[in-house]
Motif scaffolding. Structure first.
Motif, PDB file in Angstrom:
ATOM      1  N   UNK A  24       0.897  -1.111  -0.150  1.00 26.46           N
ATOM      2  CA  UNK A  24      -0.038  -0.069  -0.005  1.00 26.46           C
ATOM      3  C   UNK A  24       0.933   1.298  -0.013  1.00 26.46           C
ATOM      4  N   UNK A  25       0.693   2.183  -0.892  1.00 27.46           N
ATOM      5  CA  UNK A  25       1.592   3.415  -1.294  1.00 27.46           C
ATOM      6  C   UNK A  25       0.723   4.463  -0.610  1.00 27.46           C
ATOM      7  N   UNK A  26      -0.434   4.321  -0.621  1.00 20.38           N
ATOM      8  CA  UNK A  26      -1.395   5.583   0.005  1.00 20.38           C
ATOM      9  C   UNK A  26      -2.823   5.166   0.157  1.00 20.38           C
ATOM     10  N   UNK A  27      -3.655   5.980   0.701  1.00 22.43           N
ATOM     11  CA  UNK A  27      -5.135   5.586   0.955  1.00 22.43           C
ATOM     12  C   UNK A  27      -5.986   6.823   1.017  1.00 22.43           C
ATOM     13  N   UNK A  28      -7.117   6.625   0.380  1.00 22.00           N
ATOM     14  CA  UNK A  28      -8.165   7.533   0.966  1.00 22.00           C
ATOM     15  C   UNK A  28      -9.194   6.571   1.579  1.00 22.00           C
ATOM     16  N   UNK A  29      -9.307   7.324   2.887  1.00 20.29           N
ATOM     17  CA  UNK A  29     -10.331   6.614   4.015  1.00 20.29           C
ATOM     18  C   UNK A  29     -11.714   7.397   4.121  1.00 20.29           C
ATOM     19  N   UNK A  30     -12.607   6.809   4.221  1.00 21.76           N
ATOM     20  CA  UNK A  30     -13.885   7.137   4.880  1.00 21.76           C
ATOM     21  C   UNK A  30     -13.879   6.909   6.289  1.00 21.76           C
ATOM     22  N   UNK A  31     -14.000   7.881   7.010  1.00 24.17           N
ATOM     23  CA  UNK A  31     -14.120   8.017   8.525  1.00 24.17           C
ATOM     24  C   UNK A  31     -14.757   6.663   8.854  1.00 24.17           C
ATOM     25  N   UNK A  32     -15.996   6.643   8.574  1.00 25.32           N
ATOM     26  CA  UNK A  32     -17.125   5.651   8.960  1.00 25.32           C
ATOM     27  C   UNK A  32     -17.283   4.651   7.950  1.00 25.32           C
ATOM     28  N   UNK A  33     -16.738   3.363   8.550  1.00 27.70           N
ATOM     29  CA  UNK A  33     -16.795   2.243   7.492  1.00 27.70           C
ATOM     30  C   UNK A  33     -17.543   1.052   8.215  1.00 27.70           C
ATOM     31  N   UNK A  34     -19.021   0.987   7.606  1.00 26.31           N
ATOM     32  CA  UNK A  34     -19.749  -0.058   7.884  1.00 26.31           C
ATOM     33  C   UNK A  34     -19.988  -0.279   9.484  1.00 26.31           C
ATOM     34  N   UNK A  35     -20.412   1.035  10.169  1.00 26.51           N
ATOM     35  CA  UNK A  35     -20.570   1.109  11.675  1.00 26.51           C
ATOM     36  C   UNK A  35     -19.315   1.113  12.412  1.00 26.51           C
ATOM     37  N   UNK A  36     -18.173   1.330  11.705  1.00 24.97           N
ATOM     38  CA  UNK A  36     -16.788   1.505  12.745  1.00 24.97           C
ATOM     39  C   UNK A  36     -16.379   2.701  12.286  1.00 24.97           C
ATOM     40  N   UNK A  37     -15.675   3.058  13.062  1.00 24.69           N
ATOM     41  CA  UNK A  37     -14.513   4.365  12.710  1.00 24.69           C
ATOM     42  C   UNK A  37     -13.197   3.859  12.192  1.00 24.69           C
ATOM     43  N   UNK A  38     -12.703   4.445  11.263  1.00 23.52           N
ATOM     44  CA  UNK A  38     -11.620   4.011  10.528  1.00 23.52           C
ATOM     45  C   UNK A  38     -10.263   4.213  11.095  1.00 23.52           C
ATOM     46  N   UNK A  39     -10.231   4.881  12.544  1.00 20.53           N
ATOM     47  CA  UNK A  39      -8.929   5.499  13.047  1.00 20.53           C
ATOM     48  C   UNK A  39      -7.753   4.331  13.393  1.00 20.53           C
ATOM     49  N   UNK A  40      -8.310   3.012  13.532  1.00 27.16           N
ATOM     50  CA  UNK A  40      -7.229   1.978  13.594  1.00 27.16           C
ATOM     51  C   UNK A  40      -6.446   1.984  12.321  1.00 27.16           C
ATOM     52  N   UNK A  41      -6.974   2.016  11.213  1.00 23.15           N
ATOM     53  CA  UNK A  41      -6.321   1.980   9.809  1.00 23.15           C
ATOM     54  C   UNK A  41      -5.529   3.104   9.773  1.00 23.15           C
TER      55      UNK A  41
END
Length: 93
Positions: A24-41
């Motif tokens: 993985x060289x980069x990522x575009x993250x939605x903060x809310x993923x399927x009922x979870x927050x993306x902060x661990x990612x």
């Protein structure tokens, strides 16, 4: 643009799994993923020094202080804008 898109990935656990087996060289993250927050990612990406941006409808006040330095864009982010935000590549499309 020369990038391979991995995803979309709709769960935090799945995103972490993908990161463990894919380059993985980069990522575009939605903060809310399927009922979870993306902060661990986001934390895993930071530890690996992989650039990322948030693509979200959340306003800046709802994002924890720890992530206020992360670039944030309203959904939907164009591929050319993502390339510029993550890697400084202009005229990518």
């Amino acid at each position: 643009m020369g990038a391979t898109v991995i995803g979309p990935v709709g769960r935090v656990g799945h995103a972490l799994e993908v990161m463990s087996r894919e380059r993985v060289n980069g990522a575009v993250l939605d903060i809310h993923l399927g009922g979870e927050l993306v902060y661990p990612v986001a934390d895993a990406l930071r530890r690996r020094r992989i650039p990322f941006v948030f693509a979200t409808g959340y306003d800046p006040e709802s994002i924890p202080f720890l992530y206020l330095d992360v670039m944030r864009r309203q959904k939907l982010v164009a591929w050319s804008e993502a390339a510029w935000l993550l890697f400084g590549i202009r005229d990518a499309c």
